[in-house]
Design a protein around this motif. Structure first.
Motif, short mmCIF file in Angstrom:
data_model
loop_
_atom_site.label_atom_id
_atom_site.label_comp_id
_atom_site.label_asym_id
_atom_site.label_seq_id
_atom_site.Cartn_x
_atom_site.Cartn_y
_atom_site.Cartn_z
N ALA A 238 -13.45 -12.95 -7.28
CA ALA A 238 -13.51 -11.87 -7.69
C ALA A 238 -12.21 -11.03 -7.20
O ALA A 238 -12.17 -11.18 -5.91
N HIS A 239 -11.25 -10.37 -7.50
CA HIS A 239 -10.20 -9.67 -6.93
C HIS A 239 -9.97 -8.40 -7.63
O HIS A 239 -9.58 -8.44 -9.01
N SER A 240 -9.98 -7.30 -6.79
CA SER A 240 -9.53 -5.91 -7.59
C SER A 240 -7.97 -5.74 -6.96
O SER A 240 -8.02 -5.33 -5.83
N PRO A 241 -7.04 -5.85 -7.65
CA PRO A 241 -5.67 -5.69 -7.17
C PRO A 241 -5.37 -4.13 -7.04
O PRO A 241 -5.80 -3.18 -7.43
N PRO A 242 -4.20 -3.85 -6.19
CA PRO A 242 -3.85 -2.34 -6.18
C PRO A 242 -3.37 -2.03 -7.40
O PRO A 242 -2.82 -2.59 -8.08
N TYR A 243 -3.06 -0.65 -7.54
CA TYR A 243 -2.58 0.01 -8.75
C TYR A 243 -1.10 -0.01 -8.92
O TYR A 243 -0.57 -0.13 -9.93
#
Length: 257
Positions: free
Chosen positions: A136-141
């Motif tokens: 799982a990975h949350s990228p920057p906006y």
């Protein structure tokens, strides 16, 4: 690659499918090793594609561009695709993941605010016995740098995922899938947007009776007026006006530019 007829809705080829035929097609790609992506598209995606030819080409080059909203289904019926049914992004996600648990396919979750994809993974594993979430990975906006993009590709490929779920909203998720498709080894990328928030339990879904009547937009607007009012005020009347001038048409392939 494109096996299903498409309905030309203002230049966007919406796949004339049902939930079952869409699921079977995705399963076929994984079993044969085909590498493609799925767009989950409603009025917002169609109208954004009218304004952006590159986004329209991405929709039309997909393995499937499924009818996420009832207006897409009604357009299909008007064009003669009487068999067409809504393929709602959150429902498609659950159906594919249930089959993934049965067949041992693994998934990577990409998108959402910090901590969201991890929370989503926990909720999904708790809901679907045997499900494999391998990353799982949350990228920057902000846009990724070339180094960050390369690192994400390396991480996803190293996970061995069969399915990459992308929750960035339209048009960001479609642009991301098109950019990264050549470098990712997973057979299938799926842009499912708000399904991340829904299945993580962060936002409520509209009641089924509103969805069936094509009024989900009104429910979402009531829940998030500051974020969504411009989208719906701009897109919905314009969609109806343009459709009156250019009725939907059924094709055996994608519309031509």
């Amino acid at each position: 690659m494109i096996r299903h007829p498409r309905v030309d809705v203002l230049g966007v080829g919406i796949s004339a499918v049902t939930p079952d035929t869409a699921l079977d097609e995705i399963a076929r790609w994984i079993e044969t090793g085909d590498r493609t992506y799925v767009c989950v598209t409603g009025v917002h995606g169609v109208m954004e594609s009218r304004r952006d030819p590159a986004l329209r080409r991405i929709h039309n080059a997909s393995g499937l561009t499924v009818p996420d909203g009832m207006p897409m289904v009604w357009a299909g019926h008007r064009a003669g695709a009487a068999w067409m049914r809504r393929v709602y992004g959150p429902d498609l996600m659950l159906a594919v993941l249930e089959r993934a648990a049965e067949r041992g396919w693994s998934s990577f979750l990409y998108g959402g605010a910090e901590g969201l994809p991890e929370l989503l993974g926990e909720r999904l594993v708790g809901r679907i016995p045997g499900l494999k979430i391998v990353g799982a990975h949350s990228p920057p906006y902000r846009p990724l740098t070339a180094q960050e993009s390369a690192a994400v590709v390396t991480t996803i490929n190293a996970s061995g995922a069969d399915l990459v779920w992308v929750g960035l909203s339209t048009p960001k998720q479609e642009l991301w899938m098109a950019e990264h498709r050549p470098r990712l080894e997973a057979p299938v990328l799926l842009g499912v947007g708000a399904a991340f928030d829904f299945h993580a339990g962060l936002k409520p879904q509209a009641p089924a009776w509103l969805q069936q009547r094509g009024l989900e937009w009104a429910y979402r607007l009531a829940k998030e007026p500051r974020r969504l009012w411009r989208r719906y005020l701009r897109n919905n009347p314009s969609y109806l006006a343009h459709l009156a001038v250019r009725p939907p048409r059924l094709h055996k392939s994608v519309p031509q530019e």
